[in-house]
Each structure stands twice: as C-alpha cells, then as structure tokens.
Scaffold this active site. Sequence first.
Site, PDB file in Angstrom:
ATOM      1  CB  CYS A  91       0.409   7.041  11.343  1.00 52.54           C
ATOM      2  SG  CYS A  91       1.849   6.676  12.361  1.00 52.54           S
ATOM      3  CD  GLU A 135      -2.996  -0.954   2.214  1.00 53.20           C
ATOM      4  OE1 GLU A 135      -4.235  -1.255   1.821  1.00 53.20           O
ATOM      5  OE2 GLU A 135      -2.691  -0.493   3.358  1.00 53.20           O
TER       6      GLU A 135
END
Length: 414
Positions: A388, A129
């Site tokens: 994150c 990703e």
Amino acid sequence: MMSTPETATEATAPEAAPAPSLGADAPAPLPSLIGLDRDKLGAALDAIGVRGSDRRMRVNQLWHWIYLRGATDFAEMTNVSKHLRADLAAAYSLARPEIVMEQVSQDGTRKWLLRFPADHPGERPHDIETVYIPESDRGTLCVSSQVGCTLNCSFCHTGTQRLVRNLTAAEIVAQVMVARDRLGDYPGRDRATGPGLPTEGDRLVTNIVFMGMGEPLYAYDSVKEAIETLSDGDGLGLGKRRITVSTSGVVPEIERLGAEVGPMLAISLHAVRDKLRDELVPINKKYPIAELMEACRTYPAASNAKRITFEYVMLKGVNDSPADARALVKLLEGVPAKINLIPFNPWPGTQYECSDWETIERFSDIVFRAGYASPVRTPRGRDILAACGQLKSESEKLSARERLALRAMMAQDE
C-alpha cells in the site's frame, strides 16, 4: 525495482516481450474486445454486419467466451459459426495489455507492470501497475483507475507521478483479465502454483479493490462501467460485496457511487484533524473531514452488514498517539465502520517512517475497546514495491542508491 534471490523473483511473460517498432506503413493493431461491456460488444458486432435479433445472441456468446472462459483466440469459440469467427478475427482481437514486467514477492504477492498503447501516434504508451494479494481463503486484486494521480498525498509513492489520464472501463477490466490469465483462473486452465495462493474455493481472484494508482472517484464513469462488467453473473461474476472502491474523499461522488453502483466503500482517512489531513491528503482542503464524515453517514450502501472501511496509515510521531486513537473513535460515531491500520510502507525519498509495533498495537487496542474492528494490515509485497502506497508505474528499475536506501528503510522496520 529491488529484486534479490531470497526475497523476490522477476519474470517477463512470453507475451510481454517488447513489440517491434512499427514502420510508417505497418498496419495499426486491431482493436481489442477485451473489457468491453455488452453495449460496446453489440456496437462492435453491428460494425461487421451482425444486426437485428441475431446480435443479442452473439453478444451473449462473446460475453461467455471472453469473460467466463477467458478466450484468447476467436477460434476457441466453438459455438460461434466459422464465418462469424473469421469476420471477428479480421476486424478485432482479444489482445490483453502488454505485460512489461511480472514480479513475485517472497510472500506470494504478484505485481504486473502493464502497458496500454499510446493515445495518438508518436506519443508514449501508458504504464500502470496491478497487484495480486493471495491469502488462504481469498485472492484480492488491487486495480488502478488512473495513469498517475493528481492527489499528491505526501506519504504515497503514486502521488509523486503526475496524472496523465483516466483509464477507460475496458482498461480497468483488462487488468482483471491479465491477472486471471497469469493465474490460470478460468475453467479448464492450469492453475498457478506458488507460495500463499488460496487453497480454499475454486477461484484465485475472489475480490477486487480499487486501491491501485489514481483516485477512482475522479474516474467515476469508467469505474462505474467497469464494476457493472466485473459483477455480471454470466461472466466474471464478482459480486458487488466483493468489490471495494477506495477514495481519498471526493465527497460529491460518494453518494452517487452508493446510489448508482453500490460497492463496498473505503475511505483513505489517515488523520483525524483537518490541519494534519490537509498535509497528508491535500484534497481535504477542498472537502474537509466534517463533510467527508457526513457523506459516509449517509452513504446509501452502508449498513452493519456492509461497513465502511477507514484506512489509517501509521506514521511514526505524526498520527499515531493514543489521543489520535481516541479522536478517531469519536469521529466515527454513527458510522457503520471498521478501521484498517496500515503500517507505513517505505519508498525511496519519503520523509516518513513506520510507527513501531508497540505503538500500533496500543492504537489498535484503544479502537478495538471502543467497539470497532481494527485489524492491522500485514504488509504484503514490500520487497517488490507492491505494498500500500508504494505503486508507481515507471518501468525503469531503481538506481543502486535507491535500492540501498529502500533496503535500509525495510531493515529498520523489521
């Protein structure tokens, strides 16, 4: 992946349509020149008979068309002879990795699930990703360096996926190429439109952070080569002050990175005491905090103008007390540093919760009063698991139970 009309859109690019199954007699795809450095481009030309003094000129031409102009077809290379274009097209391609899925968050964050071919016939392809985070004055691309991760950080979703292999330098650079393709971030292309995209400057991808899947310093050679390609002024032209490598603390490679490459450095710290960091970031058992901080103090590329960023995820009742903040200030003495406080981003199955905002602000104030910049990172792309600590390359969508659990966790944080 969670997607609701009011929070996220999901799109599959035209070129991302699943490839048909290749029969036993089907020809193998041509090797792509995307992501190759100058030496490898030279070797590719040598293999089709371009040698001698002519080869250097041809390398420069290819470099210009691939990295500055974003060419997707050799026919676009109008200053290259028709004969050479035909030879190139017969032996190579300009194929990017397959885009399996593209998601756009309500805040403009974009996430691409990219697929690289299997290493050997009969094996599964590799999915990773890549995330694009736009702001008014910049656009940051978060790239992956490994398929999976071996660090097993307890608060990180990527750590639940086993390590398969390091990405090559070409595969790292290809992530940037895909992002610029999709954003129209090349001269003469139609630029993407949408919420949150940069309105200043003439580029949409202005910064690169090695903060995606994997530990970059465990893929050191690939990361080094990729940075040299990304920072080349005749191509992608991303200066090394705009490239940040984030490490969980592979101490022996930190000095080497500064001496040989010189990008900005970020440290995934997250705790100020070894006992807790051993739990949160298990590599700490091998390279404890004292060794890590010494490596930071001697990092060749660090200065007051190029401060080291220390990343600190805020975990409710775990590492967010005023005593932790004061210990962090003491730990950073002698290091040109800034601290990014990261509200924990939920993912299905996690045992952690995000600190409440009052706690985060109190922690930030203690650090700021000690003289350190301590911005609180605004969560971006949570609704598409692009924030994150949320990345994981499995292409299967979340189950209904996981989607409901994630929505509940996000609602608690709002």
